[in-house]
Design an enzyme around this catalytic site. Structure first.
Site, mmCIF file in Angstrom:
data_model
loop_
_atom_site.group_PDB
_atom_site.id
_atom_site.type_symbol
_atom_site.label_atom_id
_atom_site.label_comp_id
_atom_site.label_asym_id
_atom_site.label_seq_id
_atom_site.Cartn_x
_atom_site.Cartn_y
_atom_site.Cartn_z
ATOM 1 N N SER A 1 -25.340 60.436 -29.280
ATOM 2 C CA SER A 1 -25.456 58.991 -29.454
ATOM 3 C C SER A 1 -25.276 58.663 -30.921
ATOM 4 O O SER A 1 -25.641 59.457 -31.794
ATOM 5 C CB SER A 1 -26.831 58.540 -28.962
ATOM 6 N N ASN B 1 -25.758 63.356 -23.777
ATOM 7 C CA ASN B 1 -25.338 62.551 -22.630
ATOM 8 C C ASN B 1 -24.258 63.245 -21.801
ATOM 9 O O ASN B 1 -23.316 63.800 -22.357
ATOM 10 C CB ASN B 1 -24.812 61.190 -23.108
ATOM 11 N N LYS C 1 -30.140 62.509 -28.461
ATOM 12 C CA LYS C 1 -29.485 62.347 -27.153
ATOM 13 C C LYS C 1 -28.443 63.427 -26.850
ATOM 14 O O LYS C 1 -27.718 63.880 -27.728
ATOM 15 C CB LYS C 1 -28.790 60.980 -27.056
ATOM 16 N N GLN D 1 7.227 47.168 -4.863
ATOM 17 C CA GLN D 1 7.362 47.721 -6.210
ATOM 18 C C GLN D 1 5.988 47.964 -6.834
ATOM 19 O O GLN D 1 5.837 48.808 -7.714
ATOM 20 C CB GLN D 1 8.178 46.752 -7.073
ATOM 21 N N GLU E 1 -20.325 61.221 -15.882
ATOM 22 C CA GLU E 1 -20.348 59.774 -15.630
ATOM 23 C C GLU E 1 -18.936 59.234 -15.448
ATOM 24 O O GLU E 1 -18.681 58.361 -14.612
ATOM 25 C CB GLU E 1 -21.029 59.053 -16.797
ATOM 26 N N THR F 1 -33.981 65.510 0.498
ATOM 27 C CA THR F 1 -33.452 64.451 1.368
ATOM 28 C C THR F 1 -34.146 63.195 0.873
ATOM 29 O O THR F 1 -35.308 63.257 0.429
ATOM 30 C CB THR F 1 -33.757 64.686 2.862
ATOM 31 N N HIS F 2 -33.455 62.079 0.921
ATOM 32 C CA HIS F 2 -33.987 60.817 0.351
ATOM 33 C C HIS F 2 -34.335 60.982 -1.131
ATOM 34 O O HIS F 2 -35.162 60.249 -1.649
ATOM 35 C CB HIS F 2 -35.227 60.323 1.116
ATOM 36 N N TYR G 1 12.470 46.068 3.447
ATOM 37 C CA TYR G 1 12.000 46.128 2.061
ATOM 38 C C TYR G 1 11.617 44.745 1.545
ATOM 39 O O TYR G 1 12.319 43.758 1.756
ATOM 40 C CB TYR G 1 13.105 46.710 1.148
ATOM 41 N N ASN H 1 16.818 50.547 -2.179
ATOM 42 C CA ASN H 1 15.681 50.577 -1.251
ATOM 43 C C ASN H 1 15.401 51.986 -0.720
ATOM 44 O O ASN H 1 14.248 52.433 -0.687
ATOM 45 C CB ASN H 1 15.924 49.608 -0.091
#
Ligand code: ARG
Length: 461
Positions: free
Chosen positions: A278, A286, A284, A323, A291, A156-157, A318, A111
């Site tokens: 792609s 990407n 493409k 674990q 991401e 902004t926004h 404990y 422990n």
């Protein structure tokens, strides 16, 4: 065969399912270096206190060194039947040095052992995040200095708001990362206490020296309460919280890269190094790395939530539930490290399309606030009135389909006769950013100064 470690009380072997749910070696074998370091410190202390002989301590240390090199060399066989890293190491130690191996576990329990190992592991993770985050800051500052005067639209926004500089935008992340590093440093300070010697939960009757093991392992001090020492995992939670917040910062930057590289926006370009194609659409490009940084954040925050849920109902001391602290945390740390390095790579790779940025910065009447400020400064108009007057001028420009700086003076004067030719001096995007010299503002001279300050601070570290 009943278990070697606690076989005295047991007659039968565990069910296969019992073994499968209980086993943790797949995960905690990653703690081998910490486990061995803690065992060496413990054995040396036991000998110094006269609890084991110097000779036994020497053999134990030698055996542990052999195990360390076996594991590093990949020749060590981890056995699932031995459940975890602690018992795998101890069992191998027995093979190597005989019965003296059995003395290592005096005044110790798994422990306090696992709590110690994992604190050391998390501390190492924090140190490597700090290095990685410092590199990210250096990359951001370098690019900020290059682009201190590169005008881009500020939003902004997600609507065009006011022109800013790309350098200023990058320095915003340098500040966030500085706070992230501060959070990791705080977590490190609090976690850097030694649980070893708490034994199972109540301490021990042996005359151990917990300060000695603390200093041997680089801890500030022993943890003051043996129950607390083996029961809490707040050091993991706190580190995962710091990871989560840092990951959210990285994710926001990743999201910006995704937006900026979209052909609809086209503000920046990533090279082939950080772009994928792609399988069907030949045109493409990407931004997969960005991401994936965004997605890793989900897993990092998820592991924080998972451990909070594991811990929330546990009585002291404990419980085996704990674990489950390691797999999620280790996965989160790996994701964190990769995300920081991927963002750093993209920061160094990214190329702004300066011409497109400049055009976009001026779209959507982004210098309307500059016009209102001019009315306040030059005509001594109250800001609220200036806002209204500017709004009417913007409406006129929109009606005529013209940018603000292209609207004829006569049209402005139709709204406010006191406006003069001078006004055109504040309507360009360059003039707008150059005027923002207030402390912390986006003016290129500010950005240059801030970036240089950061360079100096980062070099001194
Ligand atoms: N594998 C365990 C863990 O990670 C080590 C501690 C086991 N202690 C025990 N009493 N079963 O938490």
């Amino acid at each position: 065969m009943s278990n070697k470690m606690w076989g005295g009380r047991f007659g039968e072997s565990p069910d296969a399912i019992m073994e499968e749910i209980n086993v943790s070696i797949d995960v905690d074998q990653h703690l081998y270096a910490q486990d061995i370091a803690a065992s060496k410190a413990h054995a040396a202390m036991l000998a110094a206190q006269g609890i084991i002989t110097a000779n036994d301590a020497k053999n134990i240390a030698g055996g542990l060194d052999t195990i360390l090199s076996e594991i590093k060399a990949g020749t060590f066989t981890f056995k699932r039947a031995l459940e975890d890293i602690h018992m795998n190491v101890e069992s191998r130690l027995g093979e190597l040095i005989g019965p003296a191996a059995g003395r290592l576990h005096t005044a110790r329990s798994r422990n306090d052992q696992v709590a110690t190992d994992f604190r050391l592991y998390v501390r190492d993770a924090i140190d490597s995040f700090d290095d990685d985050l410092a590199s990210l800051q250096r990359a951001l500052v370098k690019r900020a200095l290059e682009h201190a005067g590169t005008v881009m639209p500020g939003f902004t926004h997600l609507q065009t708001a006011q022109p800013v500089t790309f350098g200023h935008h990058l320095l915003a992340y340098v500040e966030m990362v500085a706070r992230d590093r501060g959070r990791f440093a705080d977590a490190r300070k609090r976690l850097n206490e030694n649980p070893l010697g708490a034994a199972a939960l109540a301490g021990t009757s042996f005359p151990i020296d917990r300060r000695a093991t603390a200093s041997a392992l680089g801890f500030e001090r022993p943890m003051a309460n043996s129950l607390d020492a083996v029961s809490d995992r707040d050091f993991v939670l706190e580190t995962l919280s710091a990871c989560s917040i840092a990951a959210v910062h990285l994710s926001r930057f990743a999201e910006e890269i995704v937006i900026w590289t979209s052909p609809l926006v086209g503000l920046v370009h990533l090279s082939d190094k950080f772009t994928t194609g792609s399988s069907i659409m030949p045109q493409k490009r990407n931004p997969d790395a960005a991401e994936l940084v965004r997605a890793k954040t989900g897993r990092i925050v998820g592991s924080l939530n998972a451990l909070l849920m594991v811990m929330k109902g546990l009585p002291l001391a404990y419980q085996k539930d704990m674990q489950e602290d390691k797999a999620g945390a280790m996965e989160a740390f790996a994701a964190m490290s990769l995300a920081i390095r991927a963002i750093t790579g993209m920061v160094l790779d990214i190329e702004p399309d300066e011409a497109r940025m400049k055009v976009a910065a001026g779209e959507g009447y982004a210098t309307a606030t500059d016009l209102a400020d001019w009315l306040v400064r030059t005509l001594k108009m109250p800001f609220r009135e200036a806002h209204h007057v500017t709004g009417r001028i913007v409406a006129k420009a929109a009606e005529a389909g013209l940018a603000l700086h292209k609207l004829p003076l006569a049209d402005m004067q139709a709204v406010e006769p006191a406006i003069t030719e001078d006004v055109f001096g504040v309507l360009s995007v360059e003039a707008s950013v150059e005027s923002r010299t207030s402390f912390g503002g986006t003016a290129p001279e500010n950005v240059r100064e801030q970036a240089k300050n950061w360079l100096m601070r980062l070099e001194k570290e």
